[in-house]
Design an enzyme around this catalytic site. Structure first.
Site, mmCIF file in Angstrom:
data_model
loop_
_atom_site.group_PDB
_atom_site.id
_atom_site.type_symbol
_atom_site.label_atom_id
_atom_site.label_comp_id
_atom_site.label_asym_id
_atom_site.label_seq_id
_atom_site.Cartn_x
_atom_site.Cartn_y
_atom_site.Cartn_z
ATOM 1 N N ASN A 1 0.874 -1.173 0.000
ATOM 2 C CA ASN A 1 0.000 0.000 0.000
ATOM 3 C C ASN A 1 0.909 1.220 0.000
ATOM 4 O OD1 ASN A 1 -1.764 2.050 0.509
ATOM 5 N ND2 ASN A 1 -2.650 1.157 2.357
ATOM 6 N N ARG B 1 -2.550 -2.180 -3.476
ATOM 7 C CA ARG B 1 -3.740 -1.378 -3.270
ATOM 8 C C ARG B 1 -3.659 -0.171 -4.207
ATOM 9 N NH1 ARG B 1 -4.860 3.311 0.964
ATOM 10 N NH2 ARG B 1 -7.030 3.647 0.432
ATOM 11 N N HIS C 1 -17.970 1.698 7.978
ATOM 12 C CA HIS C 1 -16.496 1.698 8.136
ATOM 13 C C HIS C 1 -16.157 3.027 8.809
ATOM 14 C CE1 HIS C 1 -12.261 0.871 6.695
ATOM 15 N NE2 HIS C 1 -12.212 2.153 7.039
ATOM 16 N N GLY D 1 -13.422 5.030 10.707
ATOM 17 C CA GLY D 1 -12.023 5.182 11.120
ATOM 18 C C GLY D 1 -11.668 6.650 11.005
ATOM 19 N N ARG E 1 -11.889 15.548 8.037
ATOM 20 C CA ARG E 1 -12.626 15.924 6.815
ATOM 21 C C ARG E 1 -14.053 16.335 7.169
ATOM 22 N NH1 ARG E 1 -11.305 10.571 3.550
ATOM 23 N NH2 ARG E 1 -9.362 10.287 4.695
ATOM 24 N N ASP F 1 -8.773 12.247 17.071
ATOM 25 C CA ASP F 1 -8.810 10.893 17.637
ATOM 26 C C ASP F 1 -9.959 10.758 18.632
ATOM 27 O OD1 ASP F 1 -8.193 8.587 19.409
ATOM 28 O OD2 ASP F 1 -6.421 8.464 18.135
ATOM 29 N N GLY G 1 -15.352 1.904 14.640
ATOM 30 C CA GLY G 1 -16.424 0.908 14.579
ATOM 31 C C GLY G 1 -16.123 -0.332 15.402
ATOM 32 N N GLU G 2 -14.833 -0.725 15.441
ATOM 33 C CA GLU G 2 -14.466 -1.952 16.158
ATOM 34 C C GLU G 2 -14.243 -1.716 17.655
ATOM 35 O OE1 GLU G 2 -11.071 -3.705 14.106
ATOM 36 O OE2 GLU G 2 -12.051 -3.305 12.192
ATOM 37 N N GLU H 1 -8.102 -5.216 5.348
ATOM 38 C CA GLU H 1 -7.947 -4.886 3.928
ATOM 39 C C GLU H 1 -6.776 -5.633 3.293
ATOM 40 O OE1 GLU H 1 -8.543 -0.807 5.315
ATOM 41 O OE2 GLU H 1 -9.383 -0.370 3.353
HETATM 42 P P1 ADP Z 1 -7.482 4.924 9.466
HETATM 43 O O1 ADP Z 1 -8.647 5.433 8.667
HETATM 44 O O2 ADP Z 1 -6.331 5.892 9.534
HETATM 45 O O3 ADP Z 1 -7.069 3.506 9.130
HETATM 46 P P2 ADP Z 1 -8.411 3.775 11.955
HETATM 47 O O4 ADP Z 1 -9.345 2.801 11.338
HETATM 48 O O5 ADP Z 1 -7.202 3.266 12.652
HETATM 49 O O6 ADP Z 1 -8.023 4.930 10.964
HETATM 50 O O7 ADP Z 1 -9.273 4.629 13.006
HETATM 51 C C1 ADP Z 1 -8.739 5.620 13.808
HETATM 52 C C2 ADP Z 1 -9.742 5.936 14.927
HETATM 53 O O8 ADP Z 1 -10.057 4.718 15.600
HETATM 54 C C3 ADP Z 1 -9.256 6.920 15.976
HETATM 55 O O9 ADP Z 1 -10.213 7.958 16.156
HETATM 56 C C4 ADP Z 1 -9.154 6.099 17.256
HETATM 57 O O10 ADP Z 1 -9.690 6.797 18.339
HETATM 58 C C5 ADP Z 1 -9.973 4.874 16.995
HETATM 59 N N1 ADP Z 1 -9.288 3.691 17.565
HETATM 60 C C6 ADP Z 1 -8.345 2.924 16.942
HETATM 61 N N2 ADP Z 1 -7.928 1.928 17.768
HETATM 62 C C7 ADP Z 1 -8.612 2.062 18.926
HETATM 63 C C8 ADP Z 1 -8.625 1.362 20.174
HETATM 64 N N3 ADP Z 1 -7.858 0.299 20.378
HETATM 65 N N4 ADP Z 1 -9.468 1.809 21.137
HETATM 66 C C9 ADP Z 1 -10.268 2.878 20.933
HETATM 67 N N5 ADP Z 1 -10.295 3.587 19.795
HETATM 68 C C10 ADP Z 1 -9.486 3.198 18.798
#
Ligand code: ADP
Length: 396
Positions: free
Chosen positions: A7, A90, A207, A209, A240, A282, A332-333, A383
């Protein structure tokens, strides 16, 4: 069979070496600051991670350091390069030319290049990654997996904008959608969990993130998604803005006495939950600030949940129902509060959350009650594994 997943960004390169028979990651890592100075972080499975400052004058030198690391006597994971059977790349934008992944040939490279003006920041970097790998592993077959391809099944009423049709004809201005590899992977898994493979199904994937998008998947194919011509559209995200009235762009340019490019930089990099809260992009920082009484952080979190629920409601409407939704990616996770806040809007669909299950983090789990009319799941995305699987499938 080992697939090297690449990637490539403009100054970075993320990689994983995946044994597709066991679906285990053998090693993964990241090259940063390519073209500036260069740093490699290499994590071989079961061994200590290695960090090295290395002079990476371009992506080819970055790839060559990665290949050296993979075959290194101490921290390597394979004897030599012949253990790499294929490379999966990717590629962000496949325009209307690519509705699925393809084996990379010279014609394919030309066609990807023709999509460059649709993703000027990403596609050229992705292509540099392809040529760097080709130069160092000329005999190894390579596959391109596109972020946009999964959404090529959207119907015209979903992807066209309400602007003169000639701009679609002439410039291909339309909704493309992104995060396709993740939406495809997660929706497939969700349909499997529902036991609806090959049957009628209506699911919605969130999704969430740093970049976030929602996707409506009917009978296994994408029928609408929240990102648009670019990944700036749709949900409010980390930095964004998501969808706003386009007239704001000119208004802001006039008020700030700046160019349209500068306004777009504000919308891409200084907006979203970070811009609203003034705290952070974050969600962990936002949760903390909100608990400490920061009103703007709370508003940003409320907006994020509201916008997500709005898309779910819209997609349930256009699909005339929904069997289940899945949350995936960093927020989401891991963020149970956001999941709960989103689902609280959706009681009218008969959606009911099991609070105990929802408290779990980062694992595949059903978080709706048995009485819930709509299933709600957490399905971790992957991914890289999706790219490795596509690569193998194409190469047979
Ligand atoms: P990207 O789009 O850069 O891949 P991610 O999918 O890693 O981003 O998502 C980043 C967001 O996910 C951040 O806002 C962060 O707070 C949240 N996040 C990632 N890991 C954790 C975790 N272990 N616990 C709580 N929040 C998390």
């Amino acid at each position: 069979m080992n697939v090297f997943v690449v990637n490539c960004g403009s100054s970075s390169l993320k990689y994983q070496l995946i044994d597709v028979d066991t679906e285990k990651v053998i090693a993964k890592g990241l090259c940063e600051r390519i073209g500036i100075d260069g740093k490699l972080t290499h994590k071989p499975a079961g061994k200590k991670a290695v960090e090295k400052e290395l002079p990476m004058k371009d992506h080819k030198s970055a790839v060559s350091y990665v290949l050296e690391a993979l075959t290194d006597q101490d921290f390597g994971v394979i004897k030599n390069l012949s253990a790499i059977d294929a490379v999966g790349h990717r590629i962000v934008h496949g325009g209307e030319k690519f509705a699925k992944s393809v084996i990379i040939t010279d014609e394919v490279l030309e066609a990807i290049e023709e999509c460059n003006d649709l993703a000027p920041l990403h596609n050229p970097a992705n292509l540099i990654g392809v040529s760097a790998c080709k130069a160092l592993m000329p005999e190894v077959p390579m596959v391109a997996v596109f972020d946009t391809a999964f959404h090529q099944t959207m119907p015209k009423e979903a992807y066209l904008y309400g602007i003169p049709y000639e701009y679609y004809d002439r410039y291909k201005i339309r909704k493309y959608g992104f995060h396709g590899t993740s939406h495809s992977y997660v929706s497939k898994r969700l349909i499997e969990l529902l036991g609806k493979e090959g049957k009628e199904s209506k699911v919605i994937i969130c999704h969430l993130g740093n970049g976030s998008s929602v996707c409506a998947v009917k009978n296994g194919v994408s029928v609408d998604t929240s990102m648009g011509f670019t990944p700036l559209d749709g949900l409010i995200m980390g930095t964004r803005s998501g969808s706003i009235d386009p007239a704001v762009v000119q208004f802001l340019a006039n008020k700030l006495d700046c160019s349209l490019d500068e306004v777009l930089t504000i919308l891409n990099k200084k907006s979203g939950v970070e811009g609203v809260s003034g705290v952070s992009s974050d969600f962990r920082d936002l949760d903390k600030a909100s608990m400490e009484g920061n009103e703007r952080a709370k508003t940003a979190l409320d907006m994020f949940a509201y916008h997500t629920a709005r898309y779910i409601g819209a997609y349930a409407a256009v699909m005339n129902g929904v069997d289940a939704i899945a949350f995936t990616a960093g927020i989401g996770e891991n963020n149970s509060k956001i999941r709960k806040a989103v689902c609280d809007y959706l009681g009218y669909l008969g959606m009911e959350i099991d609070d105990l299950a929802n408290d779990k983090k980062g694992e595949e789990i059903k978080i709706s009650t048995d009485d819930s009319k709509v299933g709600v799941y957490v399905v971790p995305t992957n991914e890289e594994l999706a790219i490795a699987r596509e690569t193998v499938e194409l190469l047979g």
